[in-house]
Scaffold this motif. Sequence first.
Motif, PDB file in Angstrom:
ATOM      1  N   ILE A   8       0.866  -1.175   0.000  1.00  0.00           N
ATOM      2  CA  ILE A   8       0.000   0.000   0.000  1.00  0.00           C
ATOM      3  C   ILE A   8       0.903   1.225   0.000  1.00  0.00           C
ATOM      4  N   VAL A   9       0.778   2.046  -1.032  1.00  0.00           N
ATOM      5  CA  VAL A   9       1.594   3.257  -1.142  1.00  0.00           C
ATOM      6  C   VAL A   9       0.633   4.438  -1.163  1.00  0.00           C
ATOM      7  N   ASP A  10       0.509   5.107  -0.008  1.00  0.00           N
ATOM      8  CA  ASP A  10      -0.484   6.167   0.148  1.00  0.00           C
ATOM      9  C   ASP A  10      -0.028   7.066   1.289  1.00  0.00           C
ATOM     10  N   LEU A  53      -1.555   1.870  -5.361  1.00  0.00           N
ATOM     11  CA  LEU A  53      -0.945   3.197  -5.345  1.00  0.00           C
ATOM     12  C   LEU A  53      -1.984   4.307  -5.305  1.00  0.00           C
ATOM     13  N   ASP A  54      -1.756   5.277  -4.418  1.00  0.00           N
ATOM     14  CA  ASP A  54      -2.540   6.502  -4.452  1.00  0.00           C
ATOM     15  C   ASP A  54      -2.050   7.322  -5.645  1.00  0.00           C
ATOM     16  N   MET A  57       0.307  11.985  -4.385  1.00  0.00           N
ATOM     17  CA  MET A  57       1.137  11.908  -3.181  1.00  0.00           C
ATOM     18  C   MET A  57       2.275  12.904  -3.313  1.00  0.00           C
ATOM     19  N   GLY A  58       2.660  13.541  -2.223  1.00  0.00           N
ATOM     20  CA  GLY A  58       3.861  14.362  -2.114  1.00  0.00           C
ATOM     21  C   GLY A  58       4.574  14.742  -3.394  1.00  0.00           C
ATOM     22  N   LYS A  59       5.874  14.459  -3.423  1.00  0.00           N
ATOM     23  CA  LYS A  59       6.708  14.855  -4.560  1.00  0.00           C
ATOM     24  C   LYS A  59       6.478  13.973  -5.781  1.00  0.00           C
ATOM     25  N   MET A  60       6.333  12.677  -5.567  1.00  0.00           N
ATOM     26  CA  MET A  60       6.174  11.747  -6.692  1.00  0.00           C
ATOM     27  C   MET A  60       4.770  11.148  -6.669  1.00  0.00           C
ATOM     28  N   SER A  61       4.017  11.366  -7.712  1.00  0.00           N
ATOM     29  CA  SER A  61       2.658  10.833  -7.791  1.00  0.00           C
ATOM     30  C   SER A  61       2.686   9.343  -8.103  1.00  0.00           C
ATOM     31  N   GLY A  62       1.530   8.701  -7.929  1.00  0.00           N
ATOM     32  CA  GLY A  62       1.439   7.293  -8.279  1.00  0.00           C
ATOM     33  C   GLY A  62       1.685   7.044  -9.750  1.00  0.00           C
ATOM     34  N   LEU A  63       1.250   7.971 -10.588  1.00  0.00           N
ATOM     35  CA  LEU A  63       1.445   7.809 -12.030  1.00  0.00           C
ATOM     36  C   LEU A  63       2.918   7.891 -12.395  1.00  0.00           C
ATOM     37  N   VAL A  64       3.639   8.800 -11.739  1.00  0.00           N
ATOM     38  CA  VAL A  64       5.093   8.888 -11.981  1.00  0.00           C
ATOM     39  C   VAL A  64       5.775   7.623 -11.465  1.00  0.00           C
ATOM     40  N   ILE A  79      -2.400  -1.318  -8.989  1.00  0.00           N
ATOM     41  CA  ILE A  79      -3.799  -0.907  -8.863  1.00  0.00           C
ATOM     42  C   ILE A  79      -3.790   0.546  -8.375  1.00  0.00           C
ATOM     43  N   PHE A  80      -4.527   1.420  -9.037  1.00  0.00           N
ATOM     44  CA  PHE A  80      -4.569   2.816  -8.622  1.00  0.00           C
ATOM     45  C   PHE A  80      -5.805   3.121  -7.793  1.00  0.00           C
ATOM     46  N   LEU A  81      -5.617   3.987  -6.793  1.00  0.00           N
ATOM     47  CA  LEU A  81      -6.717   4.527  -5.995  1.00  0.00           C
ATOM     48  C   LEU A  81      -6.678   6.045  -6.112  1.00  0.00           C
ATOM     49  N   SER A  82      -7.839   6.663  -6.270  1.00  0.00           N
ATOM     50  CA  SER A  82      -7.888   8.120  -6.340  1.00  0.00           C
ATOM     51  C   SER A  82      -9.187   8.634  -5.766  1.00  0.00           C
ATOM     52  N   ALA A  83      -9.093   9.761  -5.064  1.00  0.00           N
ATOM     53  CA  ALA A  83     -10.291  10.411  -4.542  1.00  0.00           C
ATOM     54  C   ALA A  83     -10.941  11.272  -5.619  1.00  0.00           C
ATOM     55  N   HIS A  84     -10.277  11.392  -6.756  1.00  0.00           N
ATOM     56  CA  HIS A  84     -10.766  12.236  -7.841  1.00  0.00           C
ATOM     57  C   HIS A  84     -11.022  11.364  -9.067  1.00  0.00           C
ATOM     58  N   GLY A  85     -12.267  11.260  -9.488  1.00  0.00           N
ATOM     59  CA  GLY A  85     -12.628  10.394 -10.614  1.00  0.00           C
ATOM     60  C   GLY A  85     -12.308  11.014 -11.948  1.00  0.00           C
ATOM     61  N   ASP A  86     -11.042  11.114 -12.260  1.00  0.00           N
ATOM     62  CA  ASP A  86     -10.588  11.706 -13.516  1.00  0.00           C
ATOM     63  C   ASP A  86     -10.513  10.617 -14.579  1.00  0.00           C
TER      64      ASP A  86
END
Length: 204
Positions: A8-10, A53-54, A57-64, A79-86
């Motif tokens: 879990i990376v969040d 992955l969230d 996050m901070g300096k490095m996003s889950g996508l990066v 697996i990605f988790l996001s509070a924003h349904g983009d």
Amino acid sequence: MTDPVIRIVDDDPRMHDALQFILESEGYSVRHFFSAEDFLAGDFLSDPGCAVLDVRMGKMSGLVLQRVLKEREVDLPVIFLSAHGDIGMAVDAIDSGAVTFLTKPVRAEKLLTAVDKALSRKGSAEVQTTDAREVRKAFAALSDREREVALLAGQKLTNRQIAERLELAVRTVEFHRAGAMRKLGTHSAKELTEKLIAAGALGS
């Protein structure tokens, strides 16, 4: 075989607690990282499992982080988790190889379905890798003549065409072709071609 580990990376401790409860209730082992940097520095990336992955996050996003894993050739399902349904972000993540993109708060059944899918994908890849290794080993064990005949047969040449190419009798080609197919565990020209491609001996 080592049991799979769910990373879990969040950066939200409450999310760690919620996901840990769901995953450990199903018997999964969990590792916790509160930033992408901590994950890259502290995880044993070769251990089987997957990463949740969230996105933000901070300096490095889950996508990066996903991109960094690909650059390092780390074969760990994400697996990605996001509070924003983009939707655009979700499409980009899945196009880059993510298993799925879930929105927070995530339902237990959706998370567990995603984890099962991720672990199945990893298992399939490991089986394919093992199969390819076995084919390469079998191909290396062929005699020089068997290897020559097998490669030409894999390019869909007939026995007569192979005989002409190698200046051999057709019966000799049939003998070596049968020996190569037996050692490679194939029963047809199509299977032979597929095995040679898997062994890296023939281009796809």
